[in-house]
Scaffold this motif. Structure first.
Motif, PDB file in Angstrom:
ATOM      1  N   UNK A 184      21.339  38.661  24.448  1.00 18.67           N
ATOM      2  CA  UNK A 184      21.896  38.450  23.116  1.00 18.67           C
ATOM      3  C   UNK A 184      21.399  37.146  22.484  1.00 18.67           C
ATOM      4  N   UNK A 185      20.886  37.310  21.250  1.00 21.06           N
ATOM      5  CA  UNK A 185      20.536  36.102  20.509  1.00 21.06           C
ATOM      6  C   UNK A 185      21.814  35.467  19.962  1.00 21.06           C
ATOM      7  N   UNK A 186      21.674  34.362  19.251  1.00 22.73           N
ATOM      8  CA  UNK A 186      22.857  33.620  18.818  1.00 22.73           C
ATOM      9  C   UNK A 186      23.735  34.461  17.906  1.00 22.73           C
ATOM     10  N   UNK A 187      23.136  35.156  16.944  1.00 27.76           N
ATOM     11  CA  UNK A 187      23.910  35.937  15.980  1.00 27.76           C
ATOM     12  C   UNK A 187      24.651  37.087  16.680  1.00 27.76           C
ATOM     13  N   UNK A 192      31.378  34.090  29.781  1.00 31.18           N
ATOM     14  CA  UNK A 192      30.433  33.022  30.133  1.00 31.18           C
ATOM     15  C   UNK A 192      29.104  33.349  29.479  1.00 31.18           C
ATOM     16  N   UNK A 193      28.680  32.470  28.568  1.00 29.19           N
ATOM     17  CA  UNK A 193      27.518  32.757  27.717  1.00 29.19           C
ATOM     18  C   UNK A 193      26.373  31.802  28.034  1.00 29.19           C
ATOM     19  N   UNK A 194      25.156  32.112  27.556  1.00 31.06           N
ATOM     20  CA  UNK A 194      24.061  31.143  27.655  1.00 31.06           C
ATOM     21  C   UNK A 194      24.417  29.861  26.900  1.00 31.06           C
ATOM     22  N   UNK A 195      23.753  28.755  27.248  1.00 29.24           N
ATOM     23  CA  UNK A 195      24.073  27.459  26.640  1.00 29.24           C
ATOM     24  C   UNK A 195      24.013  27.496  25.117  1.00 29.24           C
ATOM     25  N   UNK A 196      23.022  28.244  24.599  1.00 27.47           N
ATOM     26  CA  UNK A 196      22.793  28.238  23.153  1.00 27.47           C
ATOM     27  C   UNK A 196      23.981  28.809  22.376  1.00 27.47           C
ATOM     28  N   UNK A 253      27.324  28.535  23.337  1.00 25.60           N
ATOM     29  CA  UNK A 253      28.623  27.944  23.654  1.00 25.60           C
ATOM     30  C   UNK A 253      29.330  27.340  22.451  1.00 25.60           C
ATOM     31  N   UNK A 254      28.681  26.423  21.765  1.00 26.72           N
ATOM     32  CA  UNK A 254      29.345  25.708  20.671  1.00 26.72           C
ATOM     33  C   UNK A 254      29.744  26.665  19.551  1.00 26.72           C
ATOM     34  N   UNK A 255      28.873  27.618  19.222  1.00 28.53           N
ATOM     35  CA  UNK A 255      29.162  28.550  18.125  1.00 28.53           C
ATOM     36  C   UNK A 255      30.263  29.534  18.514  1.00 28.53           C
ATOM     37  N   UNK A 256      30.198  30.063  19.736  1.00 25.29           N
ATOM     38  CA  UNK A 256      31.209  31.021  20.193  1.00 25.29           C
ATOM     39  C   UNK A 256      32.575  30.351  20.283  1.00 25.29           C
ATOM     40  N   UNK A 257      32.571  29.100  20.670  1.00 21.34           N
ATOM     41  CA  UNK A 257      33.848  28.376  20.784  1.00 21.34           C
ATOM     42  C   UNK A 257      34.578  28.341  19.444  1.00 21.34           C
ATOM     43  N   UNK A 258      33.838  28.365  18.327  1.00 19.10           N
ATOM     44  CA  UNK A 258      34.454  28.288  17.003  1.00 19.10           C
ATOM     45  C   UNK A 258      35.167  29.580  16.607  1.00 19.10           C
ATOM     46  N   UNK A 259      34.754  30.722  17.208  1.00 18.98           N
ATOM     47  CA  UNK A 259      35.324  32.012  16.778  1.00 18.98           C
ATOM     48  C   UNK A 259      36.349  32.559  17.780  1.00 18.98           C
ATOM     49  N   UNK A 260      36.513  31.876  18.932  1.00 23.42           N
ATOM     50  CA  UNK A 260      37.448  32.380  19.955  1.00 23.42           C
ATOM     51  C   UNK A 260      38.814  31.717  19.819  1.00 23.42           C
TER      52      UNK A 260
END
Length: 689
Positions: A450-453, A478-482, A484-491
């Motif tokens: 999965x890409x970032x989007x 548990x996601x790739x490093x890229x 983490x910061x973005x997913x944290x905003x939507x969870x």
């Protein structure tokens, strides 16, 4: 069963023999020292070993025997103790064979003066003991423990403290138990009596005398005049016969050479005897008190004599040093050492009966009021009230009772633990306990997908689905490093936890491409996966590297999902247990209990990851139960019960309910099925079934 009975009977025989032998030696360390000296003289080594070494050997020998006996009785360090007992019995048996054949010493002294054995009886006893030791050594683990392993140090330390205290007290004062013919309460005259018609032994006493630099030996019939100086007197038995308990006691007037034994013993009233086998080595620290007692006896009309085997020169030196005014008489050195284990020691006799004994360290001290009273009016003039039964009771209260109570308490505790284990092996109980105490977790491992989007979109979809339909377990992605910061905003952290798939084994620095645990934490993640088989296989992560990663993750407040598991070859070789144990020991079993509580274990059979193969529910439960058992061995049952152990190996919505129903499986670490919301939620919903 027969083998175990034989081992435990042999163990008890050894234990009781060693304990008795060690205790009677500790009660009378000087007597044991004298016996050691006898052995050394028989081996022509007596002049080479100083007294302090023989006394030290006496104390240590009693402690070793007593300690081995106690350890054998309580089955402490079973392999080591049985080996030490064997190493002790082999030379002891050889020594007693030599004694039996050569007869250089008439009594081996193995039980002190408590039990006297002939040399052949001693050899037979040692052969039996050696056989018992061999049986125990063959199967040491068949010895049944009376005290659990965790409490054995109490028994050993307390026993060693006790036996050394017994020896120390006996050296300072007098033996608590006197097994010799001259114990308190003995009438010496009666001890010397020979029954009518008994065969009479014959003895010869010789006197080494000196005059004008010339030395000559005389017997009693040819005792010379007073111009000769007595050097020493020796008594030896010429022929055997009935031997009364007291057969070699005599008191000779030094000036006349006259035997005054009967004269002193047959007179009525009190008699003080100051016993000093060797005046040259006698302790003179209490001579003032001795002189005071002499003056007391003189003032009240009591007789007071010194008994020694030393010559007149030594007597003169003693008088010059201490100011002694009492009369000295000659007696046999061995007899004097037998009478009292103190140099000097003081005896009080009344009508020929030993009323009291005192070591030089514990001489009676009379105040002014007591000094004006007769012995009849004083406690010291009468037999002591501390009888043998009372002394035995003291031993029971001070030593045996505490150990008995410890044994009872320990066995009750062991029984309660056994009941608890039995209870926890009950499947229903384990299920209830698991549901009550351990976290249920379904964690998704996106791996390199999965890409970032797309990753953010999947996270949103999962968050909405689980917010609408609350799960019955904790959910983590548990996601790739890229991501983490973005997913944290939507969870919503109350619905889904966030974790990383890895972190570096370095804290910071010039490590291009690495991501530290601190960086992971700064994104809002709470978890990190470490030890995944793909990291071990493709990136050569060793247990030491993983140990560093775990420490850094915990230091930065991350919880660790730690992966372990075996390959297909290892499974087919039935090595799965040793593989998972080694992986835990190599990287996480170094943690403290508090640190380990932040570890989630994920068992992943490598042969079932991404292959479509799945371990059966029974196979998975078996290895999960084993993992929990080794955690219990390391950290205790409570920590093991609280540790969440996930299954990771082609877990799908179809097999998740069966897997999750097992008592030791607390959820799953999901790979490919976590990349689609419907598939992942199907596994999560298995906890509702």
């Amino acid at each position: 069963m027969v083998r175990k009975i034989a081992v435990n009977v042999a163990r008890l025989v050894i234990a009781m023999t060693f304990i008795l032998s060690g205790f009677v030696k500790a009660v009378d360390p000087l007597g044991t020292q004298y016996k050691i000296v006898d052995y050394l003289k028989a081996m022509q080594l007596g002049t080479f070993v100083p007294d302090f070494l023989t006394l030290t050997a006496s104390v240590l020998l009693s402690a070793v025997e007593f300690g081995l006996g106690i350890c054998m009785l309580f089955a402490i360090r079973r392999r080591l103790v049985s080996l030490l007992a064997l190493c002790m019995m082999i030379p002891m048996t050889a020594l007693t064979l030599w004694l039996a054949v050569a007869n250089p010493v008439t009594d081996c002294g193995c039980f002190g003066d408590a039990v006297t054995l002939t040399n052949w009886q001693t050899f037979t006893k040692n052969v039996v003991l050696l056989g018992c030791v061999a049986i125990v050594r063959y199967r040491p683990l068949d010895m049944m423990r009376f005290v659990s392993k965790t409490n054995q140090w109490i028994v050993t330390n307390y026993s060693m403290l006790f036996i050394f205290a017994v020896s120390a007290w006996s050296l300072y004062d007098l033996p608590q138990f006197d097994f010799r013919p001259y114990h308190v309460g003995t009438n010496i005259l009666k001890g010397m009596e020979i029954p009518e018609g008994a065969e009479m032994p014959t003895f010869e006493t010789t006197y080494l005398m000196e005059k004008d630099g010339k030395r000559q030996t005389f017997d009693i019939d040819h005792y010379p005049d007073s111009t000769w100086t007595l050097i020493e007197a020796n008594t030896r038995q010429l022929t055997k016969g009935y031997e009364p308990p007291i057969h070699d006691f005599y008191i000779n007037d030094i000036e006349t050479g006259e035997d005054i034994t009967m004269q002193l013993l047959e007179q009525k009233g009190y008699l003080f005897l100051l016993v000093t086998p060797h005046l040259g080595s006698a302790d003179d620290s209490q001579f003032d008190r001795i002189n005071e007692l002499y003056e007391y006896s003189r003032d009240h009309g009591y007789r007071f004599y010194g008994l020694t085997a030393s010559d007149e020169k030594a007597i003169g030196q003693w008088r010059d040093m201490t100011g002694a005014e009492y009369t000295f008489c000659q007696s046999d050195e061995t007899v004097l050492k037998t009478i009292i284990r103190s140099n000097p020691g003081l005896l009080l006799l009344k009508d020929g009966t030993i009323v009291r004994k005192w070591s030089h360290n514990n001489l009676p001290q009379l105040d002014e009021e007591q000094a004006n009273k007769s012995l009849e009016q004083l406690d010291i003039g009468h037999l002591p009230k501390d009888t043998t039964p009372r002394k035995i009771l003291d031993i029971v209260l001070w030593y045996m009772l505490p150990l008995f109570l410890l044994t009872i308490a320990d066995r009750l505790w062991a029984w309660s633990k056994w009941m608890k284990r039995k209870e926890e092996t009950n499947k229903i109980f384990k299920l209830l306990r698991k549901k009550k105490m351990r976290k249920k977790i379904v964690a998704g491992n996106w791996k390199m997908n999965l890409n970032l989007q797309d990753g953010v979109a999947l996270a949103k979809e999962l968050n909405e689905a689980l917010a609408a339909d609350k799960p019955n377990c904790d959910v983590i992605i548990c996601t790739p490093f890229i991501h983490l910061a973005s997913v944290a905003q939507v969870l919503d952290a109350n619905v889904i936890g966030l974790g990383a798939e890895n972190c570096a084994d370095k804290e910071k620095g010039a490590y291009t491409g690495e991501v530290s645990a601190e960086m992971v934490k700064s994104t809002g993640a709470q978890y990190v996966i470490l030890g995944h088989s793909e990291r071990r296989q493709y990136y050569s992560e060793t247990p030491e590297i993983l140990k560093e990663k775990v420490q850094l993750a915990l230091k930065n407040g991350l919880k660790v999902i730690f992966c372990i598991g075996e390959t297909l070859e290892e499974r087919e070789a039935n090595k799965q247990n040793e593989v998972v144990k080694a992986e835990l020991e190599g990287s996480v079993f170094n943690l403290s209990e508090e640190e380990f509580r932040n570890i989630v274990i994920a068992y992943e059979p490598i042969w079932a990851i991404g292959t479509g193969k799945t371990a059966t529910a029974e196979q998975a439960e078996e290895i999960h139960a084993y993992i929990r058992s080794i955690v219990a061995e390391k950290y205790g049952a409570t920590v093991a019960d609280d540790t969440t152990i996930l299954y990771g190996g082609s877990c799908k919505a179809s097999n998740a309910p069966e897997l999750f129903a097992k008592p030791d499986i607390d959820g799953g670490l999901i790979g490919g099925a976590s990349l689609k919301c419907a598939d992942f939620k199907g596994i999560i919903d298995a906890w509702k079934k």
